[in-house]
Design a protein around this motif. Structure first.
Motif, PDB file in Angstrom:
ATOM      1  N   UNK A   1      61.556  14.078 -11.108  1.00 26.49           N
ATOM      2  CA  UNK A   1      60.891  15.264 -10.578  1.00 26.49           C
ATOM      3  C   UNK A   1      60.754  15.114  -9.066  1.00 26.49           C
ATOM      4  N   UNK A   2      61.269  16.100  -8.340  1.00 23.97           N
ATOM      5  CA  UNK A   2      61.151  16.045  -6.889  1.00 23.97           C
ATOM      6  C   UNK A   2      59.792  16.563  -6.447  1.00 23.97           C
ATOM      7  N   UNK A   3      59.298  16.007  -5.362  1.00 26.76           N
ATOM      8  CA  UNK A   3      58.110  16.499  -4.680  1.00 26.76           C
ATOM      9  C   UNK A   3      58.540  16.955  -3.292  1.00 26.76           C
ATOM     10  N   UNK A   4      57.942  18.054  -2.827  1.00 29.13           N
ATOM     11  CA  UNK A   4      58.394  18.645  -1.572  1.00 29.13           C
ATOM     12  C   UNK A   4      57.279  18.714  -0.532  1.00 29.13           C
ATOM     13  N   UNK A   5      57.677  18.568   0.732  1.00 27.94           N
ATOM     14  CA  UNK A   5      56.779  18.800   1.858  1.00 27.94           C
ATOM     15  C   UNK A   5      57.511  19.709   2.837  1.00 27.94           C
ATOM     16  N   UNK A   6      56.941  20.908   3.032  1.00 23.97           N
ATOM     17  CA  UNK A   6      57.541  21.858   3.960  1.00 23.97           C
ATOM     18  C   UNK A   6      56.897  21.731   5.334  1.00 23.97           C
TER      19      UNK A   6
END
Length: 126
Positions: free
Chosen positions: A1-6
């Motif tokens: 599962x990827x985690x994202x930071x924009x």
């Protein structure tokens, strides 16, 4: 599962440009198709642009075609959204998420899957 930071959002005048970044943590980033979404005040989420793992497939919403460019650097686990000729209607919180491979291969992109980041605010104002 990827985690994202924009990141990369901000205040810009109409006609200006911004470059958003979406940094992902997790393995096998290359295999995931990634999309940028946005939500303007009082409106539903909208798929802005999506990209396949190899960058060979890209989708753009009609509202951003010719102005926005999506790209990715798999070595850096990052997807970018270059936004040019910004208008008031581009004001929104922008998010990235995994998207459906079958949808993008069929030429569309409608919804994000799995977890989303916290988003980055883009405000276009004079």
């Amino acid at each position: 599962q990827l985690q994202f930071v924009e990141s990369g959002g901000g205040l810009v005048q109409p006609g200006g440009s911004l470059r958003l970044s979406c940094a992902a943590s997790g393995s096998t980033f290359f295999y995931y198709y990634i999309g940028w979404f946005r939500q303007a005040p009082g409106k539903n989420y909208e798929a802005v642009s999506c990209i396949s793992g190899s960058s060979g497939r890209r989708f753009y919403a009609d509202s951003v075609k010719g102005r926005f460019t999506i790209s990715r650097d798999n070595a850096k686990n990052t997807v970018y959204l270059q936004m040019n000729s910004l208008t008031f209607d581009d004001t929104a919180v922008y998010y990235c998420a995994v998207v459906s491979q079958s949808e993008l291969l069929a030429g569309t992109c409608t919804s994000g899957l799995g977890s989303w980041g916290q988003g980055t605010q883009v405000t276009v104002s004079s």
